[in-house]
Design a protein around this motif. Structure first.
Motif, mmCIF file in Angstrom:
data_model
loop_
_atom_site.group_PDB
_atom_site.id
_atom_site.type_symbol
_atom_site.label_atom_id
_atom_site.label_comp_id
_atom_site.label_asym_id
_atom_site.label_seq_id
_atom_site.Cartn_x
_atom_site.Cartn_y
_atom_site.Cartn_z
ATOM 1 N N PHE A 234 3.816 8.502 5.624
ATOM 2 C CA PHE A 234 4.676 8.345 6.789
ATOM 3 C C PHE A 234 6.148 8.574 6.459
ATOM 4 O O PHE A 234 7.015 8.296 7.270
ATOM 5 C CB PHE A 234 4.499 6.960 7.404
ATOM 6 N N ILE A 235 6.433 9.086 5.251
ATOM 7 C CA ILE A 235 7.799 9.350 4.830
ATOM 8 C C ILE A 235 7.943 10.846 4.580
ATOM 9 O O ILE A 235 7.077 11.464 3.970
ATOM 10 C CB ILE A 235 8.139 8.558 3.554
ATOM 11 N N ASP B 79 0.851 -1.192 0.000
ATOM 12 C CA ASP B 79 0.000 0.000 0.000
ATOM 13 C C ASP B 79 0.889 1.245 0.000
ATOM 14 O O ASP B 79 1.117 1.881 1.021
ATOM 15 C CB ASP B 79 -0.921 -0.021 1.223
ATOM 16 N N ILE B 80 1.379 1.600 -1.173
ATOM 17 C CA ILE B 80 2.375 2.662 -1.301
ATOM 18 C C ILE B 80 1.796 4.029 -0.960
ATOM 19 O O ILE B 80 2.465 4.854 -0.341
ATOM 20 C CB ILE B 80 2.955 2.667 -2.737
ATOM 21 N N SER B 81 0.555 4.281 -1.332
ATOM 22 C CA SER B 81 -0.033 5.600 -1.058
ATOM 23 C C SER B 81 -0.140 5.846 0.445
ATOM 24 O O SER B 81 0.072 6.975 0.908
ATOM 25 C CB SER B 81 -1.405 5.722 -1.719
ATOM 26 N N LEU C 126 9.277 1.658 -3.095
ATOM 27 C CA LEU C 126 9.569 2.991 -2.585
ATOM 28 C C LEU C 126 11.063 3.259 -2.766
ATOM 29 O O LEU C 126 11.874 2.336 -2.627
ATOM 30 C CB LEU C 126 9.245 3.092 -1.086
ATOM 31 N N PRO C 127 11.432 4.490 -3.048
ATOM 32 C CA PRO C 127 12.861 4.791 -3.162
ATOM 33 C C PRO C 127 13.509 4.932 -1.785
ATOM 34 O O PRO C 127 12.848 5.275 -0.808
ATOM 35 C CB PRO C 127 12.869 6.129 -3.902
ATOM 36 N N ALA D 129 7.236 1.113 10.003
ATOM 37 C CA ALA D 129 8.670 1.101 9.730
ATOM 38 C C ALA D 129 9.068 -0.171 8.991
ATOM 39 O O ALA D 129 9.834 -0.118 8.011
ATOM 40 C CB ALA D 129 9.459 1.238 11.032
ATOM 41 N N THR D 130 8.551 -1.302 9.410
ATOM 42 C CA THR D 130 8.863 -2.572 8.752
ATOM 43 C C THR D 130 8.309 -2.591 7.333
ATOM 44 O O THR D 130 8.978 -3.037 6.402
ATOM 45 C CB THR D 130 8.281 -3.745 9.557
ATOM 46 N N ALA D 131 7.090 -2.081 7.155
ATOM 47 C CA ALA D 131 6.475 -2.055 5.826
ATOM 48 C C ALA D 131 7.241 -1.139 4.883
ATOM 49 O O ALA D 131 7.438 -1.474 3.700
ATOM 50 C CB ALA D 131 5.023 -1.612 5.940
ATOM 51 N N VAL D 132 7.701 0.003 5.373
ATOM 52 C CA VAL D 132 8.476 0.923 4.537
ATOM 53 C C VAL D 132 9.790 0.266 4.133
ATOM 54 O O VAL D 132 10.205 0.336 2.968
ATOM 55 C CB VAL D 132 8.730 2.263 5.265
#
Length: 84
Positions: free
Chosen positions: A43-44, A36-38, A79-80, A67-70
């Motif tokens: 949170f970034i 779920d990138i959006s 995600l970059p 944090a783990t998902a990112v």
């Protein structure tokens, strides 16, 4: 010698501080998915750093999930690592 005062039991609103609304509870999301990138982009920071719990308003467990998902999304190239 001055008498000791009892600590006051004031709520955050009485102290002039407001609690941030929890975005995951508002969206009724129970678990955070790395796909779920959006959601994860909220949170970034603009520099690519994961925002702190104090800024996001998440619970400690939710912050760990985010944090783990990112980190997983970065490894999967969704995600970059850095944002130019």
């Amino acid at each position: 010698m001055a008498a000791k005062r009892a600590p006051s039991k004031k709520t955050p609103s009485e102290l002039g501080r407001r609690r941030k609304k929890n975005p995951l509870i508002a969206a009724e999301i129970e678990t955070v998915d790395y796909k779920d990138i959006s959601l994860l982009r909220t949170f970034i920071s603009d520099r690519g750093k994961i925002r702190s719990r104090r800024v996001t308003g998440l619970t400690p467990q939710q912050q760990r999930q985010v944090a783990t998902a990112v980190k997983n999304a970065r490894e999967m190239a969704l995600l970059p690592f850095t944002i130019r």
